[in-house]
Design a protein around this motif. Structure first.
Motif, PDB file in Angstrom:
ATOM      1  N   TYR A 210       0.914  -1.183   0.090  1.00 18.77           N
ATOM      2  CA  TYR A 210      -0.005   0.002   0.056  1.00 18.77           C
ATOM      3  C   TYR A 210       0.957   1.276  -0.238  1.00 18.77           C
ATOM      4  N   ALA A 211       2.095   1.417   0.694  1.00 21.04           N
ATOM      5  CA  ALA A 211       2.732   2.379   0.994  1.00 21.04           C
ATOM      6  C   ALA A 211       3.704   2.691  -0.078  1.00 21.04           C
ATOM      7  N   ASP A 212       3.585   1.771  -1.213  1.00 19.69           N
ATOM      8  CA  ASP A 212       4.469   1.822  -2.364  1.00 19.69           C
ATOM      9  C   ASP A 212       3.654   1.680  -3.590  1.00 19.69           C
ATOM     10  N   HIS A 213       2.609   2.453  -3.932  1.00 22.19           N
ATOM     11  CA  HIS A 213       1.603   2.224  -5.119  1.00 22.19           C
ATOM     12  C   HIS A 213       1.134   1.003  -5.521  1.00 22.19           C
ATOM     13  N   GLY A 214       0.980  -0.105  -4.430  1.00 20.98           N
ATOM     14  CA  GLY A 214       0.711  -1.341  -4.823  1.00 20.98           C
ATOM     15  C   GLY A 214       1.751  -2.422  -5.346  1.00 20.98           C
ATOM     16  N   HIS A 215       3.039  -1.845  -5.828  1.00 16.89           N
ATOM     17  CA  HIS A 215       3.823  -2.698  -6.096  1.00 16.89           C
ATOM     18  C   HIS A 215       4.051  -4.068  -5.223  1.00 16.89           C
ATOM     19  N   ASP A 216       4.127  -5.085  -5.579  1.00 18.64           N
ATOM     20  CA  ASP A 216       4.210  -6.364  -4.991  1.00 18.64           C
ATOM     21  C   ASP A 216       5.694  -6.830  -4.423  1.00 18.64           C
ATOM     22  N   HIS A 217       6.711  -6.147  -4.778  1.00 16.03           N
ATOM     23  CA  HIS A 217       8.097  -6.280  -4.503  1.00 16.03           C
ATOM     24  C   HIS A 217       8.546  -7.548  -4.848  1.00 16.03           C
ATOM     25  N   ASN A 218       8.363  -7.924  -6.181  1.00 19.42           N
ATOM     26  CA  ASN A 218       8.830  -9.297  -6.606  1.00 19.42           C
ATOM     27  C   ASN A 218      10.328  -9.055  -7.222  1.00 19.42           C
ATOM     28  N   PRO A 219      11.196  -9.690  -6.337  1.00 23.36           N
ATOM     29  CA  PRO A 219      12.666  -9.597  -6.587  1.00 23.36           C
ATOM     30  C   PRO A 219      12.962 -10.049  -7.885  1.00 23.36           C
ATOM     31  N   ALA A 220      12.180 -10.841  -8.792  1.00 20.28           N
ATOM     32  CA  ALA A 220      12.551 -11.558  -9.771  1.00 20.28           C
ATOM     33  C   ALA A 220      12.492 -10.952 -11.073  1.00 20.28           C
ATOM     34  N   VAL A 221      11.541  -9.875 -11.113  1.00 19.87           N
ATOM     35  CA  VAL A 221      11.513  -8.889 -12.152  1.00 19.87           C
ATOM     36  C   VAL A 221      11.669  -7.330 -11.751  1.00 19.87           C
ATOM     37  N   SER A 222      11.936  -6.635 -13.019  1.00 22.58           N
ATOM     38  CA  SER A 222      12.026  -5.178 -12.663  1.00 22.58           C
ATOM     39  C   SER A 222      10.883  -4.463 -12.267  1.00 22.58           C
ATOM     40  N   GLU A 226       6.299  -5.510 -11.952  1.00 21.62           N
ATOM     41  CA  GLU A 226       5.868  -5.965 -10.940  1.00 21.62           C
ATOM     42  C   GLU A 226       4.425  -6.295 -10.795  1.00 21.62           C
ATOM     43  N   GLY A 227       3.828  -6.895 -10.189  1.00 25.11           N
ATOM     44  CA  GLY A 227       2.235  -7.080 -10.071  1.00 25.11           C
ATOM     45  C   GLY A 227       1.619  -6.192  -9.181  1.00 25.11           C
ATOM     46  N   ARG A 228       0.502  -6.091  -9.023  1.00 26.36           N
ATOM     47  CA  ARG A 228      -0.282  -5.456  -7.858  1.00 26.36           C
ATOM     48  C   ARG A 228      -1.582  -6.101  -7.778  1.00 26.36           C
ATOM     49  N   SER A 229      -2.154  -6.059  -6.595  1.00 27.11           N
ATOM     50  CA  SER A 229      -3.465  -6.531  -5.976  1.00 27.11           C
ATOM     51  C   SER A 229      -4.396  -5.622  -5.717  1.00 27.11           C
ATOM     52  N   PHE A 230      -3.932  -4.551  -5.356  1.00 24.85           N
ATOM     53  CA  PHE A 230      -4.796  -3.265  -5.179  1.00 24.85           C
ATOM     54  C   PHE A 230      -4.303  -2.083  -5.137  1.00 24.85           C
ATOM     55  N   LEU A 231      -5.190  -0.798  -5.373  1.00 24.36           N
ATOM     56  CA  LEU A 231      -4.499   0.343  -5.422  1.00 24.36           C
ATOM     57  C   LEU A 231      -3.801   0.865  -4.081  1.00 24.36           C
ATOM     58  N   GLY A 232      -2.763   1.542  -4.187  1.00 22.27           N
ATOM     59  CA  GLY A 232      -2.155   2.053  -3.091  1.00 22.27           C
ATOM     60  C   GLY A 232      -1.829   3.363  -2.951  1.00 22.27           C
ATOM     61  N   PHE A 233      -0.607   4.014  -2.466  1.00 19.87           N
ATOM     62  CA  PHE A 233      -0.419   5.189  -2.315  1.00 19.87           C
ATOM     63  C   PHE A 233       1.310   5.416  -2.433  1.00 19.87           C
ATOM     64  N   ASN A 234       1.942   6.657  -2.098  1.00 19.33           N
ATOM     65  CA  ASN A 234       3.339   6.624  -2.053  1.00 19.33           C
ATOM     66  C   ASN A 234       3.510   7.184  -0.914  1.00 19.33           C
ATOM     67  N   PHE A 235       3.839   6.551   0.129  1.00 23.19           N
ATOM     68  CA  PHE A 235       4.530   7.012   1.534  1.00 23.19           C
ATOM     69  C   PHE A 235       5.668   6.455   1.556  1.00 23.19           C
TER      70      PHE A 235
END
Ligand SMILES: *Cc1c(COP(=O)(O)O)cnc(C)c1O
Length: 401
Positions: A210-222, A226-235
């Protein structure tokens, strides 16, 4: 009282390591960053200090509250119980989440009264945010028991009580999630910044994404893939703040020790005055000594006490008059003023009713704050300043009590 009082070489050294890589950003730049991961390191060490599995750094304590509420799925139509004596950020975060803040009373811990919390539960209540105010813990064991029994989520607003604890656990480790602030007034600082703590892997992932635009932080891809499962924000916290955080966190035990020494000295000065009643701690509770809080009964006595101390250039706060920490003084909340068109979240179809706030809705809190004197405990006090402060405290107490 505040990490910015103890600031120097250690912070500079950590920040310089970031300046040398030139990578000011928390994510990406694997080859340029030369293995420097300040925010990640800060998070790991913070989690270990609090005694939880996971910590997520964000840009402020308010962002931490907002992110924790999002991670727990709190939103429109929900009520969140908190207390009417807190920094206004706790209310702001609940409103930003689209939920309705419901104020509970405090007791002589200066924190949430568990009995009043239970009275305020309705079929719309989703979560409770006890706030550990002015350095010391709330009755978190009782609050957790009620919340579990009533199936409510708990976020501990620990912005003001880093390092305090109850029994075997630090505050911020008891609830489903804990939140912290590193602004200018807090035990440690990163300029601005915040942290979320949790033992729950799903809540951690929700918060982190959530605190990073919904990025799923997958180390295997740039990052772009990255995928995302919901809308986030930038904190996102940046590396310079993370660097300062590492240096400040290492000083926290020594800062609390210093605060304890200073606070105990002033407390002993007041020992001879039976009219002084110290702030209560819950059973097994331990203060972080950021403030000395005590009650003096009698019409106008506490306010006069604070004014007399201020007259001697000793900082003291009469919180009942404070514009930012007490609901009856928040005329904009009472009037439900937002920049958007109302009544959301205070009314409207999802909530299905309309909340009313009023200056006299917290009679127990009002009575407790009538007699409250608060002295912030500075880290930077030499022998002379401690001696002078004790002397003035003694003479003000003699003249008023
Ligand atoms: C300071 C504070 C916050 C907010 O922290 P910021 O980092 O200033 O956004 C939230 N709750 C309480 C109780 C605070 O004292």
């Amino acid at each position: 009282m505040s990490g910015f009082e103890w600031f120097g070489e250690e912070e500079r050294k950590e920040v310089n390591e970031v300046m040398e890589t030139g990578v000011l950003f928390r994510y990406e730049f694997p080859s340029e960053r030369n293995n420097v991961f300040k925010v990640e390191t800060f998070e790991r060490r913070f989690a270990s200090y609090i005694g939880v599995k996971r910590a997520q750094a964000v840009t402020s304590g308010t962002a931490a509250l907002k992110t924790a509420l999002a991670a727990l799925g709190v939103g429109p139509g929900d009520e969140v119980i908190t207390q009417g004596f807190t920094f206004i950020a706790t209310f702001e975060a609940i409103v930003e989440a689209g939920a309705v803040p419901i104020p509970a009373e405090i007791d002589h811990t200066l924190n949430m009264d568990p009995a009043d919390f239970e009275r305020k539960i309705t079929d719309r209540t989703k979560a409770v945010i006890p706030v550990h105010m002015l350095g010391a813990p709330a009755r978190i064991v009782e609050i957790m028991e009620i919340a579990r029994r009533r199936n409510l989520k708990v976020i501990e607003d620990t912005a003001q009580a880093l390092g305090a604890f109850v029994g075997p656990k630090k505050v911020g480790a008891w609830g489903d999630m804990g939140t912290f602030s590193f602004d200018f007034y807090k035990t440690m600082t990163t300029g601005e910044g915040g942290m979320i703590t949790t033992d729950d892997e799903t809540l951690y992932r929700n918060a982190s994404e959530y605190a990073d635009h919904g990025h799923d932080h997958n180390p295997a891809v740039s990052r772009a893939l990255e995928g995302r499962s919901f809308l986030g924000f930038n904190f996102r916290m940046n590396e310079l703040q993370g660097a300062v955080g590492i240096a400040q966190l290492a000083k926290v035990p020594a800062m609390i020790d210093q605060q304890r020494r200073n606070q105990v000295m002033f407390r002993e000065t007041l020992d001879g005055f039976p009219a002084v009643r110290l702030r209560e701690l819950p059973p097994g509770g331990e203060d972080s000594y950021t403030h000395l809080c005590f009650f003096v009964e009698g019409q106008g006595k506490a306010q006069a006490f604070c004014e007399a101390l201020a007259g001697k250039k000793i900082p003291a706060v009469f919180f009942k008059g404070n514009l930012w920490h007490y609901l009856p003084n928040w005329e904009h909340l009472i009037a439900k003023k937002t920049l958007w068109r109302g009544p959301h979240p205070f009314g409207g179809p999802l909530y299905g009713k309309e909340i009313e706030y009023s200056p006299d809705m917290l009679p127990q809190t009002s009575k407790i704050l009538d007699s409250l004197v608060v002295m912030p405990i500075s880290l930077r006090m030499d022998e002379e300043r401690i001696r002078l402060t004790s002397m003035h405290l003694q003479s003000v107490a003699e003249s008023l009590l």
